[in-house]
Design a protein around this motif. Structure first.
Motif, mmCIF file in Angstrom:
data_model
loop_
_atom_site.group_PDB
_atom_site.id
_atom_site.type_symbol
_atom_site.label_atom_id
_atom_site.label_comp_id
_atom_site.label_asym_id
_atom_site.label_seq_id
_atom_site.Cartn_x
_atom_site.Cartn_y
_atom_site.Cartn_z
ATOM 1 N N VAL A 110 -23.446 45.070 39.126
ATOM 2 C CA VAL A 110 -24.464 44.087 38.748
ATOM 3 C C VAL A 110 -25.027 43.377 39.973
ATOM 4 C CG1 VAL A 110 -24.866 41.924 37.514
ATOM 5 C CG2 VAL A 110 -23.490 43.721 36.457
ATOM 6 N N VAL A 111 -24.129 42.940 40.873
ATOM 7 C CA VAL A 111 -24.558 42.167 42.045
ATOM 8 C C VAL A 111 -25.305 43.049 43.049
ATOM 9 C CG1 VAL A 111 -23.722 40.872 44.044
ATOM 10 C CG2 VAL A 111 -22.740 40.450 41.794
ATOM 11 N N GLY A 112 -24.889 44.300 43.191
ATOM 12 C CA GLY A 112 -25.478 45.160 44.221
ATOM 13 C C GLY A 112 -26.607 46.046 43.752
ATOM 14 N N LYS A 113 -27.055 45.915 42.502
ATOM 15 C CA LYS A 113 -28.054 46.845 41.966
ATOM 16 C C LYS A 113 -29.396 46.763 42.690
ATOM 17 C CE LYS A 113 -29.267 43.592 38.293
ATOM 18 N NZ LYS A 113 -30.561 43.187 38.790
ATOM 19 N N CYS A 114 -30.007 47.926 42.858
ATOM 20 C CA CYS A 114 -31.358 48.068 43.426
ATOM 21 C C CYS A 114 -32.145 49.023 42.541
ATOM 22 C CB CYS A 114 -31.295 48.618 44.856
ATOM 23 S SG CYS A 114 -30.381 47.606 46.036
ATOM 24 N N ASP A 115 -33.454 49.107 42.773
ATOM 25 C CA ASP A 115 -34.280 50.065 42.033
ATOM 26 C C ASP A 115 -33.875 51.489 42.404
ATOM 27 O OD1 ASP A 115 -35.542 47.872 41.067
ATOM 28 O OD2 ASP A 115 -37.420 48.179 42.165
ATOM 29 N N ILE A 116 -33.772 52.355 41.403
ATOM 30 C CA ILE A 116 -33.431 53.755 41.644
ATOM 31 C C ILE A 116 -34.712 54.559 41.774
ATOM 32 C CG2 ILE A 116 -32.280 55.790 40.712
ATOM 33 C CD1 ILE A 116 -30.312 53.974 39.326
ATOM 34 N N ALA A 117 -34.811 55.308 42.876
ATOM 35 C CA ALA A 117 -36.005 56.105 43.161
ATOM 36 C C ALA A 117 -36.007 57.381 42.321
ATOM 37 C CB ALA A 117 -36.037 56.453 44.655
ATOM 38 N N PRO A 118 -37.140 58.100 42.271
ATOM 39 C CA PRO A 118 -37.197 59.357 41.496
ATOM 40 C C PRO A 118 -36.165 60.394 41.923
ATOM 41 C CG PRO A 118 -39.407 58.611 42.033
ATOM 42 C CD PRO A 118 -38.476 57.698 42.759
ATOM 43 N N ASN A 119 -35.694 60.318 43.182
ATOM 44 C CA ASN A 119 -34.674 61.272 43.632
ATOM 45 C C ASN A 119 -33.269 60.891 43.179
ATOM 46 O OD1 ASN A 119 -34.171 59.075 45.243
ATOM 47 N ND2 ASN A 119 -34.311 60.184 47.198
ATOM 48 N N GLY A 120 -33.149 59.805 42.397
ATOM 49 C CA GLY A 120 -31.857 59.426 41.857
ATOM 50 C C GLY A 120 -31.005 58.577 42.767
ATOM 51 N N VAL A 121 -31.550 58.066 43.867
ATOM 52 C CA VAL A 121 -30.801 57.249 44.820
ATOM 53 C C VAL A 121 -31.381 55.839 44.828
ATOM 54 C CG1 VAL A 121 -30.127 56.966 47.247
ATOM 55 C CG2 VAL A 121 -30.259 59.254 46.251
ATOM 56 N N ALA A 122 -30.499 54.843 44.796
ATOM 57 C CA ALA A 122 -30.953 53.453 44.827
ATOM 58 C C ALA A 122 -31.592 53.136 46.170
ATOM 59 C CB ALA A 122 -29.775 52.517 44.571
ATOM 60 N N SER A 425 -15.826 40.781 49.137
ATOM 61 C CA SER A 425 -16.414 42.084 48.847
ATOM 62 C C SER A 425 -17.668 41.943 47.994
ATOM 63 C CB SER A 425 -15.391 42.977 48.132
ATOM 64 O OG SER A 425 -14.280 43.241 48.967
ATOM 65 N N VAL A 426 -17.633 41.021 47.012
ATOM 66 C CA VAL A 426 -18.820 40.787 46.195
ATOM 67 C C VAL A 426 -19.943 40.214 47.049
ATOM 68 C CG1 VAL A 426 -19.754 39.389 44.311
ATOM 69 C CG2 VAL A 426 -17.546 40.518 44.033
ATOM 70 N N MET A 427 -19.599 39.302 47.961
ATOM 71 C CA MET A 427 -20.609 38.767 48.882
ATOM 72 C C MET A 427 -21.176 39.876 49.748
ATOM 73 S SD MET A 427 -20.930 35.581 48.206
ATOM 74 C CE MET A 427 -21.870 35.073 49.644
ATOM 75 N N CYS A 428 -20.318 40.822 50.116
ATOM 76 C CA CYS A 428 -20.747 41.938 50.953
ATOM 77 C C CYS A 428 -21.721 42.839 50.195
ATOM 78 C CB CYS A 428 -19.517 42.731 51.416
ATOM 79 S SG CYS A 428 -19.876 44.239 52.339
ATOM 80 N N VAL A 429 -21.406 43.152 48.934
ATOM 81 C CA VAL A 429 -22.251 44.074 48.178
ATOM 82 C C VAL A 429 -23.572 43.414 47.778
ATOM 83 C CG1 VAL A 429 -21.586 43.636 45.767
ATOM 84 C CG2 VAL A 429 -21.962 45.968 46.535
ATOM 85 N N ARG A 430 -23.652 42.078 47.845
ATOM 86 C CA ARG A 430 -24.924 41.386 47.593
ATOM 87 C C ARG A 430 -25.990 41.771 48.605
ATOM 88 N NH1 ARG A 430 -24.455 35.122 47.367
ATOM 89 N NH2 ARG A 430 -26.708 35.404 47.184
ATOM 90 N N ASN A 431 -25.580 42.380 49.704
ATOM 91 C CA ASN A 431 -26.528 42.831 50.717
ATOM 92 C C ASN A 431 -27.469 43.900 50.173
ATOM 93 O OD1 ASN A 431 -27.554 42.874 53.410
ATOM 94 N ND2 ASN A 431 -26.388 44.734 53.800
ATOM 95 N N LYS A 432 -27.053 44.532 49.043
ATOM 96 C CA LYS A 432 -27.872 45.543 48.375
ATOM 97 C C LYS A 432 -28.221 46.697 49.305
ATOM 98 C CE LYS A 432 -29.866 42.290 45.025
ATOM 99 N NZ LYS A 432 -29.088 42.798 43.885
ATOM 100 N N ARG A 433 -27.196 47.219 49.997
ATOM 101 C CA ARG A 433 -27.344 48.377 50.872
ATOM 102 C C ARG A 433 -26.313 49.427 50.489
ATOM 103 N NH1 ARG A 433 -32.064 47.920 53.934
ATOM 104 N NH2 ARG A 433 -32.425 45.716 54.248
#
Length: 525
Positions: A110-122, A425-433
């Motif tokens: 939930v915290v790290g989610k980004c838009d998923i591109a047509p190639n299936g990769v966030a 770790s949650v703070m880390c994944v907030r980087n959304k990378r």
């Protein structure tokens, strides 16, 4: 009813709120001990390098506090009392595994989610679709990782000792085959610990990921410090928000051809002018990283708006990870860079380390002594806190008539896992990378693997040596259920759409229901 003091002098109480307070207090002492263990091991990382220490010592030390709780739960002088208290150890063991793979795993998605591109990769740092739960990857949001599937498969394999130990009871042959099964599961558990640590030493993936992440963080902190030194004003306002006017002045200063766009050569010139200390950055690779971070349009150029957005993102991340003091952004960014450099130095030795050793035959002797002292102190604090912590859980169970397994399953994992590493770790994944998501999930799977092998091995040792009855079939089943479901989910895919967090979240209450039904309806235990 009077309570019994641990060690003859530790305060105790018979009330629910009083024992809950004691659980939180001893949990905090366990956390502090774990921090000392971590600090000591990081000092050894600086001296010995990441291979042996990071692959062998760190995984064991990371699981040590919970292993001590499991051990203490079955060391009571009375066999009957040990049989009762050992439920606390199994509750913590099962609860920690279920907590990490359900609530914590789902929160990371939930915290790290980004838009998923047509190639299936966030797409890194792109989040415009909100909470899209669609199964269509091209229209949804989620998290992408790289090589975590291998670690997820290792995690799935780590449930083998649970299967071996629980098989006779499930087949109703426990009167004849339970004790040999426990011995076999015990041997397999410690064999898997040694195999996993050997694998970590020879293939230090997680250490490499952590090092790459910290090196990237050092690059960004260096740019921020340089920007503050070169800017005409403070990068942050008094309320801690980024100062857009100063950021735009800095953009115009490094835009040497005044084209309104930053080229690779201008970014290279920026990085050449930054002092990164003893870290030998590959400037071409560093330019690629910065360009990837800032160039949202993917035109291989960075316009002013993209630069401002990227700088604001970096500043906000730095401000959220550190405590800004007195509104002095000059001091803050200097200190932030120095702390990041120290974090990097703890993972790898200094480049001039060999020269220093030639000048001084034992330059790090005091560091070794300090590292050993910190680890001994951390171990002592964790060991001393484990027994009163188990007693407090038992007292809560007695006062509320709730089975000690349920109390330890719900409360202890939250106390031991909700502070420190999972929060960071949650703070880390907030980087959304993808880089930070891969690091977070890798460490999560590694943590579960150590709980399923080392901590279970300690628990099985207690059962076998003290000849305690095996009454944990339902607990074993929920660990198998969660590990198999999440193992299948994570072993064969690298992109996790947002809907997968619902699978993880659902497994947590389902685990409690399964234990209750099996124990109180079907009387498995």
């Amino acid at each position: 009813m009077r309570c019994q003091q641990s060690y003859g002098f530790i305060p105790c109480t018979t009330t629910v709120l009083g024992n809950l307070f004691l659980v939180l207090t001893y949990g905090f002492l366990m956390y502090t001990g774990a921090q000392y263990l971590s600090d000591g091991s990081e000092l050894l990382l600086e001296i010995l390098g990441p291979g042996l220490v990071g692959g062998l010592l760190l995984p064991i030390l990371g699981a040590l506090p919970e292993a001590l709780i499991v051990l203490v739960s079955g060391l009571s002088s009375s066999r009957d009392t040990a049989q009762s208290q050992v439920l606390t150890g199994m509750g913590l063991l099962a609860g920690s595994t279920v907590f990490l793979l359900t609530l914590f795993w789902g929160t990371c998605v939930v915290v790290g989610k980004c838009d998923i591109a047509p190639n299936g990769v966030a797409v890194d740092s792109v989040h415009s679709k909100g909470f899209s739960l669609t199964d269509n990857l091209a229209e949804g949001t989620g998290v992408s990782t790289d090589l975590t599937t291998y670690l997820a498969r290792i995690m799935a394999i780590s449930v083998v000792p649970f299967i071996i130990a629980g098989f006779p009871n499930m087949m109703k042959t426990h009167h004849h085959g339970q004790r040999p099964a426990i011995l076999l599961a015990l041997i397999v558990s410690f064999s898997l610990v040694l195999s996993y640590c050997s694998y970590q030493v020879s293939h230090p993936w997680i250490q490499g990921r952590r090092l790459a992440y910290v090196k990237h963080k050092l690059l960004i902190s260096g740019i921020l410090r340089h920007a503050q030194m070169q800017s005409l004003g403070r990068l942050c306002n008094d309320d801690g928000t980024p100062n857009e006017d100063v950021i735009r002045k800095f953009f115009r200063k490094i835009d040497m051809d005044e084209s309104g766009m930053l080229s690779r050569s201008e970014l290279h010139a920026l990085l050449v002018g930054i002092n990164f200390g003893d870290v030998d950055f590959d400037r071409v690779n560093a330019v690629n990283h910065v360009m990837h971070e800032l160039d949202e349009s993917r035109k291989d150029m960075v316009n002013q708006e993209e630069f401002v957005a990227g700088m604001k993102r970096w500043i906000n991340k730095a401000m959220s990870s550190e405590a800004a003091a007195s509104g002095d952004s000059f001091k803050f960014f200097r200190d932030y860079h120095e702390r990041t450099w120290q974090e990097y130095a703890e993972l790898v030795g200094r480049p001039d380390e060999e020269e220093e050793r030639m000048e001084d035959p034992d330059p790090d002797g005091w560091l070794v002594a300090k590292a050993v002292g910190l680890m001994l102190l951390g171990t002592a604090m964790a060991a001393a806190s484990a027994d009163p912590l188990v007693d407090a859980v038992q007292n809560i169970s007695n006062a509320t008539r709730i089975p000690p397994f349920i109390v330890s399953f719900v409360v202890l994992p939250l106390v031991t896992n909700s502070i420190g590493e999972p929060v960071s770790s949650v703070m880390c994944v907030r980087n959304k990378r993808m880089r930070t998501a891969s690091l977070t999930f890798s460490e999560l799977y590694s943590g579960v693997t150590m709980k399923n092998t080392l901590c279970l091995g300690v628990f099985l040792s207690l059962i076998y040596v003290r000849n305690l009855a095996w009454e944990f079939s339902s607990e074993v089943l929920i660990v198998l259920l969660v590990c198999v479901v999440m193992g299948l989910l994570t072993s064969f895919r690298t992109t996790f759409p947002l809907w997968t967090c619902l699978v993880a979240y659902t497994l947590y209450p389902l685990s409690l229901v399964v234990v209750y039904v099996l124990d109180h309806v079907f009387h498995w235990s």
